[in-house]
Design an enzyme around this catalytic site. Structure first.
Site, PDB file in Angstrom:
ATOM      1  N   HIS A 283      18.666 100.436 111.237  1.00  0.00           N
ATOM      2  CA  HIS A 283      17.644  99.748 110.440  1.00  0.00           C
ATOM      3  C   HIS A 283      18.026  99.624 108.974  1.00  0.00           C
ATOM      4  O   HIS A 283      17.527  98.753 108.276  1.00  0.00           O
ATOM      5  CB  HIS A 283      16.292 100.467 110.592  1.00  0.00           C
ATOM      6  CG  HIS A 283      16.249 101.846 110.029  1.00  0.00           C
ATOM      7  ND1 HIS A 283      16.624 102.970 110.738  1.00  0.00           N
ATOM      8  CD2 HIS A 283      15.890 102.308 108.802  1.00  0.00           C
ATOM      9  CE1 HIS A 283      16.479 104.046 109.994  1.00  0.00           C
ATOM     10  NE2 HIS A 283      16.046 103.679 108.806  1.00  0.00           N
TER      11      HIS A 283
ATOM     12  N   HIS B 236      12.062 109.269  98.337  1.00  0.00           N
ATOM     13  CA  HIS B 236      11.532 109.474  99.694  1.00  0.00           C
ATOM     14  C   HIS B 236      12.296 110.591 100.384  1.00  0.00           C
ATOM     15  O   HIS B 236      13.463 110.818 100.137  1.00  0.00           O
ATOM     16  CB  HIS B 236      11.513 108.192 100.519  1.00  0.00           C
ATOM     17  CG  HIS B 236      12.833 107.585 100.900  1.00  0.00           C
ATOM     18  ND1 HIS B 236      13.865 107.359 100.030  1.00  0.00           N
ATOM     19  CD2 HIS B 236      13.278 107.117 102.099  1.00  0.00           C
ATOM     20  CE1 HIS B 236      14.871 106.790 100.660  1.00  0.00           C
ATOM     21  NE2 HIS B 236      14.545 106.642 101.927  1.00  0.00           N
TER      22      HIS B 236
HETATM   23  O1  LIG Z   1      16.819 109.662 114.103  1.00  0.00           O
HETATM   24  C1  LIG Z   1      15.883 109.290 113.420  1.00  0.00           C
HETATM   25  O2  LIG Z   1      15.310 108.216 113.600  1.00  0.00           O
HETATM   26  C2  LIG Z   1      15.487 110.245 112.337  1.00  0.00           C
HETATM   27  C3  LIG Z   1      14.554 109.711 111.332  1.00  0.00           C
HETATM   28  C4  LIG Z   1      15.145 108.678 110.460  1.00  0.00           C
HETATM   29  O3  LIG Z   1      16.296 108.303 110.602  1.00  0.00           O
HETATM   30  C5  LIG Z   1      14.313 108.209 109.402  1.00  0.00           C
HETATM   31  C6  LIG Z   1      14.774 107.292 108.556  1.00  0.00           C
HETATM   32  C7  LIG Z   1      13.998 106.883 107.427  1.00  0.00           C
HETATM   33  C8  LIG Z   1      14.491 105.974 106.550  1.00  0.00           C
HETATM   34  O4  LIG Z   1      15.558 105.264 106.833  1.00  0.00           O
HETATM   35  C9  LIG Z   1      13.974 105.738 105.225  1.00  0.00           C
HETATM   36  O5  LIG Z   1      12.789 106.002 104.970  1.00  0.00           O
HETATM   37  O6  LIG Z   1      14.758 105.291 104.388  1.00  0.00           O
HETATM   38 FE   LIG Z   2      16.804 105.090 105.152  1.00  0.00          FE
END
Ligand SMILES: O=C(O)CCC(=O)/C=C/C=C(\O)C(=O)O
Ligand SMILES: [Fe+2]
Length: 312
Positions: free
Chosen positions: A115, A179
């Protein structure tokens, strides 16, 4: 105008754990405006600086920086899956120029992206293949990290390389400001989690669902005031935005890595992607920020910001 910039926070919680509708609508409006800015610029190439969250880059081999000459989205958090339209020749040229400038960037012919790369592309474009891209990974979560100044050097070298391409290039930076979401850390990991951080590529659908629902649960706890996560820090976020708007890189990147964590939480290191993107823009001369949005959005675990900038 041959270059432009859009830097934005991302959050896997968008659409899964939203703030009240008026806030969601406000952010949607900001992202629509950023999309219109990009459409107006009409980029011929998009260079995306983004982190990864143990999907494409794991401790089996963790570079500080990596240029992707081909890339595929893993499709985490409901985002689109599949190949990105990577401009392999441009990636190769950028990697060669950056290496010649003394920044030790890795090259991948098969990069997996999560993402961190994909969500800003969905903010700004209709598909992952609308415009050719060069994805550039910056390690922002897997300690040990080098000094943040290296992100500036990376960005500057990419900016110089991009100028030589003779195309309209959009630089994108992807990452939150302050964050502290629940991204695992090796130093505190159980043996099982350490194994996942080292070799946990391509989890099953069920394994991914467990991880993602854990993030949603954690966000709920954060909103309710859990002390397990560092608070958002709007004052620090303001410092970040003002420093980058005035090209005062040193105010940020000459600080220690500890400073980033104490001020902005562990994932504040994602600001490195903004530093790199702004440094790439600065490599082609003075710039001005033409739009800047900020709101602390605990439901998204994010000091959430989106900025657009152009050469002055
Ligand atoms: O494996 C997972 O999904 C752990 C949680 C995670 O990766 C969270 C990511 C959050 C962000 O990318 C963000 O807030 O920038
Ligand atoms: Fe992130």
């Amino acid at each position: 105008m041959s270059v432009a910039l859009c830097a934005t926070s991302h959050s896997p919680l968008i659409g899964l754990h939203d703030p009240e509708p008026s806030v969601r609508a406000e952010v949607d409006g900001v992202l629509s405006a950023a999309r219109a800015f990009v459409a107006d610029f009409d980029p011929e190439l998009v260079v995306v600086f983004a982190p990864d969250h143990y999907n494409g880059f794991l401790y089996e081999l963790m570079p500080s920086f990596c240029v992707g000459a081909a890339a595929t989205s893993v499709g985490d958090y409901g985002l689109p899956t599949g190949p990105l339209d990577v401009d392999r020749d441009a990636a190769q040229t950028i990697a060669e120029t950056v290496l010649a400038a003394g920044v030790d960037v890795a090259l991948s012919l098969d990069m997996q992206v999560d993402h961190g790369f994909v969500q800003p592309l969905t903010f700004l474009f209709d598909s992952l293949t609308q415009v050719p891209i060069v994805p550039i990974f910056i390690n922002c979560v897997a300690e040990p990290l080098g000094p943040a100044t290296r992100a500036r050097h990376l960005g500057a070298a990419v900016g110089t390389a991009s100028a030589a391409l003779g195309r309209r290039v959009l630089f994108v930076g992807s990452g939150g400001l302050s964050h502290d979401p629940p991204v695992p850390r090796l130093a505190e990991a159980t043996p099982e989690v350490a194994l996942r951080l080292t070799h946990g590529r391509n989890p099953t659908r069920e394994q991914r669902a467990v991880r993602e629902s854990g993030t949603v649960t954690a966000a709920g706890e954060f909103v309710r005031g859990s002390a397990a996560y560092r608070p958002l820090n709007p004052a620090w976020d303001d410092l970040v935005l003002r420093s980058l708007a005035s090209a005062d890189f040193a105010a940020l990147d000459e600080q220690s890595n500890t400073w980033f964590v104490e001020e902005g939480g562990h994932s504040a290191h994602e600001v490195r992607t903004w530093i790199a993107a702004y440094a790439a823009l600065a490599a082609q001369g003075p710039y001005e920020v033409v739009s800047s949005y900020y709101r602390a959005i605990p439901e998204w675990f994010a000091g959430f910001a989106t900025t657009c900038a152009v050469p002055r």
